[in-house]
Scaffold this motif. Structure first.
Motif, PDB file in Angstrom:
ATOM      1  N   GLU A 133       0.826  -1.204   0.000  1.00  0.00           N
ATOM      2  CA  GLU A 133       0.000   0.000   0.000  1.00  0.00           C
ATOM      3  C   GLU A 133       0.860   1.254   0.000  1.00  0.00           C
ATOM      4  O   GLU A 133       0.535   2.248  -0.669  1.00  0.00           O
ATOM      5  N   ALA A 134       1.967   1.218   0.723  1.00  0.00           N
ATOM      6  CA  ALA A 134       2.864   2.368   0.759  1.00  0.00           C
ATOM      7  C   ALA A 134       3.490   2.657  -0.609  1.00  0.00           C
ATOM      8  O   ALA A 134       3.945   3.775  -0.867  1.00  0.00           O
ATOM      9  N   GLU A 135       3.492   1.649  -1.482  1.00  0.00           N
ATOM     10  CA  GLU A 135       4.041   1.804  -2.831  1.00  0.00           C
ATOM     11  C   GLU A 135       2.946   1.989  -3.881  1.00  0.00           C
ATOM     12  O   GLU A 135       3.222   1.956  -5.084  1.00  0.00           O
ATOM     13  N   GLY A 136       1.711   2.145  -3.421  1.00  0.00           N
ATOM     14  CA  GLY A 136       0.606   2.333  -4.353  1.00  0.00           C
ATOM     15  C   GLY A 136       0.124   1.048  -4.998  1.00  0.00           C
ATOM     16  O   GLY A 136      -0.512   1.084  -6.062  1.00  0.00           O
ATOM     17  N   LEU A 137       0.382  -0.086  -4.351  1.00  0.00           N
ATOM     18  CA  LEU A 137       0.023  -1.388  -4.898  1.00  0.00           C
ATOM     19  C   LEU A 137      -1.003  -2.080  -4.003  1.00  0.00           C
ATOM     20  O   LEU A 137      -1.047  -1.838  -2.789  1.00  0.00           O
ATOM     21  N   GLY A 138      -1.820  -2.946  -4.600  1.00  0.00           N
ATOM     22  CA  GLY A 138      -2.814  -3.692  -3.850  1.00  0.00           C
ATOM     23  C   GLY A 138      -2.445  -5.162  -3.744  1.00  0.00           C
ATOM     24  O   GLY A 138      -1.700  -5.694  -4.571  1.00  0.00           O
ATOM     25  N   LEU A 139      -2.985  -5.816  -2.732  1.00  0.00           N
ATOM     26  CA  LEU A 139      -2.700  -7.232  -2.476  1.00  0.00           C
ATOM     27  C   LEU A 139      -3.928  -8.072  -2.788  1.00  0.00           C
ATOM     28  O   LEU A 139      -5.046  -7.737  -2.367  1.00  0.00           O
ATOM     29  N   VAL A 140      -3.711  -9.173  -3.532  1.00  0.00           N
ATOM     30  CA  VAL A 140      -4.787 -10.119  -3.804  1.00  0.00           C
ATOM     31  C   VAL A 140      -4.337 -11.524  -3.413  1.00  0.00           C
ATOM     32  O   VAL A 140      -3.143 -11.832  -3.413  1.00  0.00           O
ATOM     33  N   VAL A 141      -5.309 -12.350  -3.055  1.00  0.00           N
ATOM     34  CA  VAL A 141      -5.058 -13.761  -2.750  1.00  0.00           C
ATOM     35  C   VAL A 141      -6.038 -14.591  -3.573  1.00  0.00           C
ATOM     36  O   VAL A 141      -7.113 -14.114  -3.954  1.00  0.00           O
ATOM     37  N   GLU A 142      -5.665 -15.844  -3.811  1.00  0.00           N
ATOM     38  CA  GLU A 142      -6.533 -16.720  -4.608  1.00  0.00           C
ATOM     39  C   GLU A 142      -6.668 -18.091  -3.952  1.00  0.00           C
ATOM     40  O   GLU A 142      -5.678 -18.796  -3.780  1.00  0.00           O
ATOM     41  N   PRO A 143      -7.892 -18.492  -3.618  1.00  0.00           N
ATOM     42  CA  PRO A 143      -8.109 -19.869  -3.186  1.00  0.00           C
ATOM     43  C   PRO A 143      -7.908 -20.827  -4.366  1.00  0.00           C
ATOM     44  O   PRO A 143      -8.478 -20.630  -5.445  1.00  0.00           O
ATOM     45  N   VAL A 144      -7.090 -21.845  -4.161  1.00  0.00           N
ATOM     46  CA  VAL A 144      -6.755 -22.838  -5.188  1.00  0.00           C
ATOM     47  C   VAL A 144      -7.146 -24.210  -4.652  1.00  0.00           C
ATOM     48  O   VAL A 144      -6.708 -24.590  -3.564  1.00  0.00           O
ATOM     49  N   ASN A 145      -7.953 -24.945  -5.385  1.00  0.00           N
ATOM     50  CA  ASN A 145      -8.449 -26.208  -4.830  1.00  0.00           C
ATOM     51  C   ASN A 145      -7.303 -27.184  -4.551  1.00  0.00           C
ATOM     52  O   ASN A 145      -6.346 -27.276  -5.322  1.00  0.00           O
ATOM     53  N   SER A 146      -7.414 -27.900  -3.451  1.00  0.00           N
ATOM     54  CA  SER A 146      -6.352 -28.803  -3.015  1.00  0.00           C
ATOM     55  C   SER A 146      -6.553 -30.222  -3.523  1.00  0.00           C
ATOM     56  O   SER A 146      -5.822 -31.131  -3.124  1.00  0.00           O
ATOM     57  N   SER A 147      -7.531 -30.400  -4.420  1.00  0.00           N
ATOM     58  CA  SER A 147      -7.672 -31.688  -5.101  1.00  0.00           C
ATOM     59  C   SER A 147      -6.719 -31.759  -6.286  1.00  0.00           C
ATOM     60  O   SER A 147      -5.964 -32.719  -6.448  1.00  0.00           O
ATOM     61  N   ASP A 148      -6.739 -30.712  -7.115  1.00  0.00           N
ATOM     62  CA  ASP A 148      -5.814 -30.640  -8.256  1.00  0.00           C
ATOM     63  C   ASP A 148      -4.406 -30.280  -7.806  1.00  0.00           C
ATOM     64  O   ASP A 148      -3.428 -30.726  -8.411  1.00  0.00           O
ATOM     65  N   PHE A 149      -4.315 -29.445  -6.771  1.00  0.00           N
ATOM     66  CA  PHE A 149      -3.028 -28.961  -6.277  1.00  0.00           C
ATOM     67  C   PHE A 149      -2.889 -29.421  -4.824  1.00  0.00           C
ATOM     68  O   PHE A 149      -3.183 -28.683  -3.889  1.00  0.00           O
ATOM     69  N   SER A 150      -2.449 -30.652  -4.692  1.00  0.00           N
ATOM     70  CA  SER A 150      -2.415 -31.300  -3.385  1.00  0.00           C
ATOM     71  C   SER A 150      -1.614 -30.484  -2.372  1.00  0.00           C
ATOM     72  O   SER A 150      -0.485 -30.067  -2.644  1.00  0.00           O
TER      73      SER A 150
END
Length: 265
Positions: A133-150
């Motif tokens: 935020e101090a650099e003018g940037l935003g943070l995002v997160v993504e839920p990734v299913n743990s069946s395909d990506f154990s």
């Protein structure tokens, strides 16, 4: 609506530099490519500029979650690596003009409990959010299913909401992947209706199979109607495993507002 295409999933059969030209010819305004670090930032920025494209988000450097390596974001002893990853992504993002940073959750180390991994992740998210935020940037997160990506730790939309609340940073937003949600039995339409303001970007692939929209069971008409109903202001992108060439016709071109719907070459 800003429409994007994934450079690896959808256009990965093309030589790298040709993917940018293809994205533009197909009518997209933006691209996704989470880890561009093998390309010098100024060169990558030039590829975007030459084709009138923007970058949807950029991933902070992360341990190889597909190989099950302990995640920087979840492992207390890897805090120096996590902090360095945020420094690296800030520098790169500013050069390429990308305003969103994706902090990957990754895999939990066997000697780190779920509770400790969650607390470590939330603390790291809070600190990363403030630095970005101090650099003018935003943070995002993504839920990734743990069946395909154990072993992927942040594997559900409800867990992402919990993490954001625990981090006490409502400015952290979510990448909603329609396919991952369906794998988990979560309804992306209901999530959009209830938590649309928390979503910054939506990734589209059908279920089952993770192929182009129209090959599975997802009601994309309902998805786009819901976006209109909730007055969604974020971006939407195609991130699927193709069964045919996109040059034979862009899935959901009209819904995405693309200027070139099909036949681009």
């Amino acid at each position: 609506m800003l429409a994007s295409i994934h450079l690896t999933y959808v256009l990965g059969t093309l030589p790298f530099e040709q993917r940018f030209a293809a994205a533009r010819k197909l009518g997209f305004q933006a691209v996704e490519f989470p880890f561009p670090y093998s390309v010098p930032a100024r060169d990558y920025a030039q590829l975007l500029a030459d084709h009138g494209l923007s970058q949807i988000s950029i991933g902070a450097p992360a341990a190889d979650y597909k190989a099950g390596m302990p995640a920087y974001s979840l492992t207390p002893t890897l805090k120096p690596q996590f902090d360095q990853s945020i420094s690296t992504v800030i520098d790169y993002a500013k050069v390429i003009g990308c305003s969103r940073v994706h902090v990957f959750a990754g895999s939990r180390a066997p000697d780190v409990s779920e509770e400790l991994a969650f607390e470590t992740y939330c603390q790291n998210l809070a600190e990363a959010h403030d630095r970005l935020e101090a650099e003018g940037l935003g943070l995002v997160v993504e839920p990734v299913n743990s069946s395909d990506f154990s072993g992927y730790f942040l594997d559900r939309l409800d867990l992402a909401l919990r993490a954001i609340a625990r981090a006490e940073r409502p400015g952290i937003k979510i990448i909603l992947d329609v396919y991952h949600a369906h794998v988990n039995g979560e309804d992306p339409v209901t999530f959009l209706r209830d938590h649309g303001k928390s979503v910054a970007h939506i990734q589209l692939a059908d279920y089952p199979g993770r192929h182009e929209p129209g090959t599975g069971k997802v009601d994309f008409d309902l998805v786009f109607q819901t976006l209109r109903d909730v007055k969604y202001g974020g971006s939407v992108g195609l991130e699927y495993v193709p069964t045919r060439s996109i040059f034979d016709g862009v899935p959901l071109a009209a819904e995405l507002g693309l200027s070139v719907a099909s036949g681009a070459s």
